[in-house]
Design an enzyme around this catalytic site. Structure first.
Site, PDB file in Angstrom:
ATOM      1  N   GLU A 125      -2.951  -7.334   4.818  1.00  0.00           N
ATOM      2  CA  GLU A 125      -3.548  -5.959   5.083  1.00  0.00           C
ATOM      3  C   GLU A 125      -2.946  -5.165   3.936  1.00  0.00           C
ATOM      4  O   GLU A 125      -1.907  -4.991   3.452  1.00  0.00           O
ATOM      5  CB  GLU A 125      -3.265  -5.179   6.314  1.00  0.00           C
ATOM      6  CG  GLU A 125      -3.892  -3.903   6.658  1.00  0.00           C
ATOM      7  CD  GLU A 125      -4.009  -3.559   7.924  1.00  0.00           C
ATOM      8  OE1 GLU A 125      -4.672  -4.149   8.672  1.00  0.00           O
ATOM      9  OE2 GLU A 125      -3.311  -2.691   8.242  1.00  0.00           O
ATOM     10  N   ASP A 143       4.761  -5.143   9.258  1.00  0.00           N
ATOM     11  CA  ASP A 143       3.884  -3.770   8.909  1.00  0.00           C
ATOM     12  C   ASP A 143       4.757  -2.907   7.783  1.00  0.00           C
ATOM     13  O   ASP A 143       5.949  -3.022   7.696  1.00  0.00           O
ATOM     14  CB  ASP A 143       3.868  -2.941  10.371  1.00  0.00           C
ATOM     15  CG  ASP A 143       2.907  -1.854  10.004  1.00  0.00           C
ATOM     16  OD1 ASP A 143       1.984  -2.145   9.162  1.00  0.00           O
ATOM     17  OD2 ASP A 143       2.870  -0.775  10.946  1.00  0.00           O
TER      18      ASP A 143
END
Length: 427
Positions: free
Chosen positions: A197, A86
């Site tokens: 993402e 992330d």
């Protein structure tokens, strides 16, 4: 079970997915329990951690990965999982996460966003555009066009919209594409699958439809393997509490953003700071027709503190007091509204249940379909790193979670079952 026999994370593609960030390393059994109870049709990401979170908790990518995979096996999960590296900002971030098997790479180009672009007057906007024009070649491809979405909404790509998008996101988009190319190079050289993402949510102003359209279109045209995109939605998506804002207006906005994602991709819309936003989950799920990803992290730490509150009430009081002392420093990188003045200090709250109520809240007292709202949660949420790395509190919290794994699993199961059921309501 040896490291060699742990399952390998996979790419999840366009299936609806839910990220269970874990800052303690022992939360996965509770995450699994909620998936077993309410996760039908939803794919999990059990190993998930940002570089920032790893730094604040003194954890490593391999530690995050192995803790989650081992916990998954121990809890009896036989399905698949993704693995989210992330908020990646640098090539080094990519290297250290790719080499241990992460499959879902979240690019965070926020350091290159001009956060003041929405407030520039025309003269300043043109001046700022002149500074980036040589780095942004796509403005002419969009300027003067109008895009009509299938739901009838029109996106006016006028000069101002295009210049503002270029100034606000031009350099960040270039950085994202550069990092995307590097991820592709690393993963392809190693023969590993991957998906990306893009996070553009860490801004004060919402992402406009024009900005979303241009950013996604450029990513896809330049070969980014984009599986999900996280815009900055309207309203407030703060840490540790439910959505703050106009749900009717949010529904309209979600529908429009989802139409763009289906038109250009399809790719999923991703919700960051996604924990505890129960009041809008059904809207997200319905608008996207299942093309969504929700990312959570800090809320599992708060449930760990609930275990402390239930079994070592005096220690919980000490942690709350310690967290209050750290809050004004630790909150600097988080989007929160809580102030210390909003919540009584532990010395002013005699009842232990009231202390838990003020700083963690109690699900039994929350209306159906809503999430937590009290500011005390944000004080504890932002200070996780200080607590978990403190030479006194870190080991004590770990010991309590080790001594009471059933309690931790039970509170996480209850907590995330509510999240998953709210998302299921829109599917």
């Amino acid at each position: 079970m040896s490291e060699q026999s742990l399952p390998k994370p996979v790419c999840l593609g366009l299936d609806p997915s839910f990220g269970f960030g874990d800052r303690t390393g022992v939360a996965t059994p509770g995450h699994v329990a909620s998936m077993q109870r309410a996760g039908n049709g939803i794919q999990p990401i059990f190993p998930q951690q940002s570089i920032r979170e790893m730094a604040r908790t003194s954890r490593t990518p391999i530690g995050v990965m192995n803790d989650a995979l081992q916990g998954m096996i121990d809890a009896g999960w036989t399905g698949i999982t993704g693995a989210d590296a992330d908020h990646l900002k640098t090539k080094q971030d990519v290297d250290v996460t790719a080499e241990v098997g992460f499959t879902f790479f979240t690019i965070d180009p926020s350091d290159f966003v001009d956060a003041e672009a929405d407030d520039y007057d025309e003269a300043t906007l043109r001046e700022k555009y002149a500074e980036v024009a040589g780095e942004v070649a796509w403005v002419g491809d969009y300027q003067g066009n109008t895009v009509t979405l299938p739901n009838g909404t029109t996106i006016d790509l006028n000069e101002e919209a295009c210049l503002r998008a270029a100034v606000k996101y031009g350099r960040s988009l270039n950085h994202a594409l550069d990092l995307s190319n590097y991820i592709a190079e690393v993963q392809q050289a190693a023969g590993r699958e991957y998906e990306i993402e893009l996070s553009v949510d860490e801004t004060e102003q919402p992402t406009t439809l024009a900005e979303h359209y241009i950013i996604a279109d450029q990513c896809l045209k330049n070969g980014m393997k984009l599986v999900s995109l996280a815009p900055r939605f309207i309203g407030e998506f703060e840490k540790g509490v439910d959505f703050i804002g106009d749900l009717a207006a949010l529904e309209v906005s979600l529908n429009d953003h989802a139409e763009i994602a289906r038109l250009l991709g399809p790719y999923k819309l991703s919700l960051h700071s996604g924990s505890d936003k129960l009041s809008m989950y059904g809207l997200l799920s319905k608008a996207t027709r299942g093309l969504w990803h929700v990312k959570t992290a800090g809320t599992s730490y708060l449930e760990a503190l609930r275990v402390v509150a239930r079994h070592e009430k005096g220690l919980f009081r000490e942690i709350v007091e310690f967290s209050r002392g750290r809050y004004n420093t630790d909150k600097a990188t988080y989007h929160v509204h809580a102030t210390l003045e909003m919540v009584a200090a532990p010395s002013e709250i005699d009842c232990d249940t009231d202390l838990e109520r003020q700083y963690l809240e109690l699900w039994d007292e929350v209306p159906q379909g809503k999430g937590f709202t009290l500011p005390g949660r944000q004080i504890l949420h932002c200070t996780f790193g200080s607590v978990l790395t403190d030479e006194k509190f870190g080991p004590l919290v770990a010991d309590i979670l080790h001594q009471h794994p059933d309690t931790y699993t039970a509170v996480l199961d209850d907590h995330f079952t509510r999240h998953l059921e709210a998302l299921q309501s829109g599917m």
